[in-house]
Design a protein around this motif. Structure first.
Motif, PDB file in Angstrom:
ATOM      1  N   VAL A   1      -8.857  -2.670   3.809  1.00  0.00           N
ATOM      2  CA  VAL A   1      -7.519  -2.701   3.094  1.00  0.00           C
ATOM      3  C   VAL A   1      -7.445  -2.697   1.618  1.00  0.00           C
ATOM      4  O   VAL A   1      -6.608  -2.064   1.202  1.00  0.00           O
ATOM      5  CB  VAL A   1      -6.783  -4.116   3.679  1.00  0.00           C
ATOM      6  CG1 VAL A   1      -5.701  -4.243   3.057  1.00  0.00           C
ATOM      7  CG2 VAL A   1      -6.836  -3.818   5.214  1.00  0.00           C
ATOM      8  N   LEU A   2      -8.475  -3.054   0.998  1.00  0.00           N
ATOM      9  CA  LEU A   2      -8.305  -3.190  -0.490  1.00  0.00           C
ATOM     10  C   LEU A   2      -9.195  -2.123  -0.909  1.00  0.00           C
ATOM     11  O   LEU A   2      -9.565  -2.170  -2.369  1.00  0.00           O
ATOM     12  CB  LEU A   2      -9.021  -4.604  -0.840  1.00  0.00           C
ATOM     13  CG  LEU A   2      -7.840  -5.830  -0.311  1.00  0.00           C
ATOM     14  CD1 LEU A   2      -8.714  -7.086  -0.723  1.00  0.00           C
ATOM     15  CD2 LEU A   2      -6.642  -5.651  -0.798  1.00  0.00           C
TER      16      LEU A   2
ATOM     17  N   LEU B   1      -1.606   3.577  -4.423  1.00  0.00           N
ATOM     18  CA  LEU B   1      -1.652   2.208  -5.108  1.00  0.00           C
ATOM     19  C   LEU B   1      -1.789   1.413  -3.982  1.00  0.00           C
ATOM     20  O   LEU B   1      -1.263   1.333  -2.836  1.00  0.00           O
ATOM     21  CB  LEU B   1      -0.249   2.322  -5.606  1.00  0.00           C
ATOM     22  CG  LEU B   1       0.284   1.029  -6.128  1.00  0.00           C
ATOM     23  CD1 LEU B   1      -0.634   0.366  -7.155  1.00  0.00           C
ATOM     24  CD2 LEU B   1       1.726   0.872  -6.562  1.00  0.00           C
ATOM     25  N   LYS B   2      -2.498   0.314  -4.322  1.00  0.00           N
ATOM     26  CA  LYS B   2      -2.605  -0.989  -3.670  1.00  0.00           C
ATOM     27  C   LYS B   2      -2.467  -2.070  -4.609  1.00  0.00           C
ATOM     28  O   LYS B   2      -2.952  -2.153  -5.635  1.00  0.00           O
ATOM     29  CB  LYS B   2      -4.020  -1.075  -2.750  1.00  0.00           C
ATOM     30  CG  LYS B   2      -4.286   0.060  -2.057  1.00  0.00           C
ATOM     31  CD  LYS B   2      -5.702  -0.158  -1.108  1.00  0.00           C
ATOM     32  CE  LYS B   2      -5.951   0.919  -0.144  1.00  0.00           C
ATOM     33  NZ  LYS B   2      -7.029   0.948   0.543  1.00  0.00           N
TER      34      LYS B   2
ATOM     35  N   CYS C   1      -3.930  -3.047  -8.018  1.00  0.00           N
ATOM     36  CA  CYS C   1      -3.372  -3.995  -8.893  1.00  0.00           C
ATOM     37  C   CYS C   1      -3.475  -5.235  -8.369  1.00  0.00           C
ATOM     38  O   CYS C   1      -3.702  -5.502  -7.116  1.00  0.00           O
ATOM     39  CB  CYS C   1      -2.333  -3.780  -9.215  1.00  0.00           C
ATOM     40  SG  CYS C   1      -1.901  -2.157 -10.025  1.00  0.00           S
ATOM     41  N   TYR C   2      -3.462  -6.352  -9.061  1.00  0.00           N
ATOM     42  CA  TYR C   2      -3.734  -7.787  -8.674  1.00  0.00           C
ATOM     43  C   TYR C   2      -2.796  -8.624  -9.605  1.00  0.00           C
ATOM     44  O   TYR C   2      -2.530  -8.348 -10.640  1.00  0.00           O
ATOM     45  CB  TYR C   2      -5.128  -8.115  -8.971  1.00  0.00           C
ATOM     46  CG  TYR C   2      -5.160  -9.826  -8.891  1.00  0.00           C
ATOM     47  CD1 TYR C   2      -5.237 -10.559  -7.606  1.00  0.00           C
ATOM     48  CD2 TYR C   2      -5.285 -10.379 -10.154  1.00  0.00           C
ATOM     49  CE1 TYR C   2      -5.544 -11.911  -7.877  1.00  0.00           C
ATOM     50  CE2 TYR C   2      -5.372 -12.048 -10.099  1.00  0.00           C
ATOM     51  CZ  TYR C   2      -5.452 -12.686  -8.941  1.00  0.00           C
ATOM     52  OH  TYR C   2      -5.706 -13.946  -9.058  1.00  0.00           O
ATOM     53  N   GLY C   3      -2.015  -9.528  -8.879  1.00  0.00           N
ATOM     54  CA  GLY C   3      -1.258 -10.615  -9.439  1.00  0.00           C
ATOM     55  C   GLY C   3      -1.333 -11.828  -8.620  1.00  0.00           C
ATOM     56  O   GLY C   3      -1.790 -12.010  -7.712  1.00  0.00           O
ATOM     57  N   HIS C   4      -0.913 -13.023  -9.412  1.00  0.00           N
ATOM     58  CA  HIS C   4      -0.697 -14.124  -8.510  1.00  0.00           C
ATOM     59  C   HIS C   4       0.569 -14.638  -8.569  1.00  0.00           C
ATOM     60  O   HIS C   4       1.000 -14.919  -9.711  1.00  0.00           O
ATOM     61  CB  HIS C   4      -1.737 -15.333  -8.550  1.00  0.00           C
ATOM     62  CG  HIS C   4      -1.918 -15.948 -10.096  1.00  0.00           C
ATOM     63  ND1 HIS C   4      -1.070 -17.131 -10.651  1.00  0.00           N
ATOM     64  CD2 HIS C   4      -2.646 -15.461 -11.387  1.00  0.00           C
ATOM     65  CE1 HIS C   4      -1.204 -17.252 -11.765  1.00  0.00           C
ATOM     66  NE2 HIS C   4      -2.169 -16.339 -12.230  1.00  0.00           N
ATOM     67  N   ALA C   5       1.162 -15.111  -7.612  1.00  0.00           N
ATOM     68  CA  ALA C   5       2.554 -15.526  -7.499  1.00  0.00           C
ATOM     69  C   ALA C   5       2.757 -17.056  -7.714  1.00  0.00           C
ATOM     70  O   ALA C   5       3.881 -17.559  -8.035  1.00  0.00           O
ATOM     71  CB  ALA C   5       2.991 -15.433  -5.909  1.00  0.00           C
TER      72      ALA C   5
ATOM     73  N   THR D   1       0.925  -1.066   0.042  1.00  0.00           N
ATOM     74  CA  THR D   1      -0.068  -0.001  -0.067  1.00  0.00           C
ATOM     75  C   THR D   1       0.776   1.345   0.131  1.00  0.00           C
ATOM     76  O   THR D   1       1.993   1.347   0.895  1.00  0.00           O
ATOM     77  CB  THR D   1      -0.897  -0.024   1.277  1.00  0.00           C
ATOM     78  OG1 THR D   1      -1.834  -1.063   1.257  1.00  0.00           O
ATOM     79  CG2 THR D   1      -1.757   1.260   1.160  1.00  0.00           C
ATOM     80  N   ARG D   2       0.682   2.264  -0.997  1.00  0.00           N
ATOM     81  CA  ARG D   2       1.230   3.535  -1.044  1.00  0.00           C
ATOM     82  C   ARG D   2       0.215   4.656  -1.320  1.00  0.00           C
ATOM     83  O   ARG D   2      -0.560   4.548  -1.880  1.00  0.00           O
ATOM     84  CB  ARG D   2       2.247   3.433  -2.289  1.00  0.00           C
ATOM     85  CG  ARG D   2       2.805   4.850  -2.422  1.00  0.00           C
ATOM     86  CD  ARG D   2       3.374   4.996  -3.877  1.00  0.00           C
ATOM     87  NE  ARG D   2       3.935   6.494  -4.188  1.00  0.00           N
ATOM     88  CZ  ARG D   2       5.004   6.850  -3.896  1.00  0.00           C
ATOM     89  NH1 ARG D   2       6.083   5.997  -3.270  1.00  0.00           N
ATOM     90  NH2 ARG D   2       5.426   8.141  -4.021  1.00  0.00           N
TER      91      ARG D   2
END
Length: 451
Positions: free
Chosen positions: A172-173, A147-148, A85-89, A73-74
């Motif tokens: 949070v989101l 940004l989150k 934004c989203y991604g998966h590791a 979080t910024r």
């Protein structure tokens, strides 16, 4: 700014960074993969999010079947828009042998193709977005928005716990819009923006008629054959030309906005794509409408006896697994009852029906203001028209962002349909990633200018 994106990619820095990401075997359905996933969060993603000025926190998964979540979080100013934004590791495990000279955990370039597990799904894609954000911050000293960045670690196993996590951590989101990258473009040559995903329901049919097989000469014609029964049962649900026969498994209609968005969209337009089959599917719809705006019922597996070593016997049991891919607006709560009723009405009450779901269907409306903004921004940067797809054909946890968090969702994919994700020789096209970096940089820059 866009020239710097090109320069960064052409310098080899992106390739070197992606090689590091690919080297972590983050397989989410293997115990040893869980160790690699935690290392990926700690050693790769945390440092890159902190470099963006984010405060980073790891959250446990409310579902014991899933792995942790990472959120960076910024906050630049409360009055600025907030981007999620989203991604998966995680990546899939290995299901087959890679070509000679290729290793899933070593990034290997062969012309335009960069081979390695996760290059397309999803490490290469979230690296594009992290890099674009980093370039923007370095150029301006600020993003111009808050940004989150959410990373999950179980997308390849159905995103267990993601919905519950989002429900429990709405604050949070909390954001104004989601911009993320996963899945493929329309084709390798066409920049694409899609707004959601089809959902899927798996339907298992089981004609379990007797414990033993019986000689086909002695008993043929007087014992019901479960394989023949199952073939007829399937045909009563979806005919031999791919046309769904059960109205309850279809949407109520194709919205005019979806039809308009898909007008002129050409599918299977990349060299090497399979040729489309004439006469397959609903003849009232174009290929693009069938793929991105409608429901399909596909047979994934079908079995009875041993097809490689058949014997002269009527099998005792036959099974099939079907999949309903469905668009937003389809009521799938009654799928099991609708299928069972259809089978009974067609004379197949002896076929058992089991239904389970995975991702839910969802999409942002085509006429949403965020969609118009993103499309116009990308059209101004790309050197050819950007395809706008209401949904992409596969599954993503888009509903978490639209239905739980109430966000408009903008997906800017940096891969293409022939990337071989989930298969041996997965690869990213360097040309697509290079263009994707420019498009993502432009979109994030425009967001910082949007007031």
């Amino acid at each position: 700014m866009l020239a710097k994106a090109h320069a960064h990619f052409d310098s080899g820095a992106f390739f070197a960074e992606l090689a590091t990401l690919v080297s972590y075997p983050t397989v989410s359905d293997a115990p040893e993969g869980r160790v690699a996933i935690q290392a990926y969060l700690d050693e790769v993603l945390t440092s890159r999010l902190e470099a963006l000025g984010c405060e980073v926190e790891t959250y446990p998964n409310p579902d014991p079947a899933g792995g942790p979540f990472l959120v960076g979080t910024r906050v630049e100013a409360p009055e600025l828009p907030t981007l999620l934004c989203y991604g998966h590791a995680d990546v899939v495990g290995e299901a087959g042998r890679w070509s000679d000279g290729l290793d899933p955990w070593t990034l290997t370039a062969d012309g335009d193709r960069w081979y390695g597990r996760g290059t397309a799904d999803n490490k290469g894609q979230h690296l594009v977005n992290l890099t674009a954000l980093r370039l923007l911050l370095a150029e301006q000293g600020a993003l111009g928005f808050n940004l989150k960045f959410l990373f999950e670690t179980g997308e390849e196993t159905g995103s267990p716990g993601l919905t519950e996590f989002a429900e429990a951590h709405r604050d949070v989101l909390r954001a104004d819009v989601l911009i993320a990258s996963d899945g493929p473009r329309l084709d390798a040559a066409t920049p694409t923006l899609f707004l959601g995903a089809r959902g899927s329901v798996r339907i298992t049919l089981d004609a379990d008629l007797r414990p033993d097989a019986y000689h086909s000469g002695n008993w043929g014609g007087i014992l019901r054959n479960p394989a023949t029964t199952l073939a007829g049962a399937i045909a009563s649900l979806v005919d031999g030309h791919g046309r769904v026969q059960v109205p309850e498994l279809l949407p109520s209609g194709l919205p005019d906005s979806v039809r308009a968005a898909l007008g002129g969209v050409v599918v299977a337009n990349t060299p090497g794509d399979p040729a489309l089959d004439d006469g397959w599917g609903d003849p009232r719809l174009t290929a693009a409408e069938r793929l991105y705006g409608w429901n399909t019922l596909e047979v994934l597996a079908l079995g009875a006896g041993d097809v490689d070593r058949p014997v002269n016997a009527i099998p005792g049991r036959a099974r099939a697994v079907l999949q309903l891919r469905y668009v937003a607006g389809t009521d799938v709560g009654g799928v099991a009852d609708a299928v069972a009723k259809r089978l009974a009405a067609q004379g197949f009450p002896m076929v058992g029906v089991t239904v389970d779901g995975s991702f839910e269907a969802s999409r942002t409306p085509v006429d949403d203001p965020w969609v118009r903004w993103a499309k116009s921004t990308l059209d101004a940067v790309a050197d050819r028209p950007v395809a706008l797809l209401p949904s992409f054909g596969g599954g993503l946890p888009n509903h978490v962002f639209t239905d739980v968090l109430g966000l408009a969702t903008l997906w800017l994919p940096h891969s293409y349909p022939g990337c071989l994700q989930h298969a041996p020789d997965e690869h990213l096209l360097a040309s697509v990633a290079r263009e994707g970096l420019v498009l993502a940089t432009a979109l994030f820059h425009a967001l910082g200018e949007r007031r």
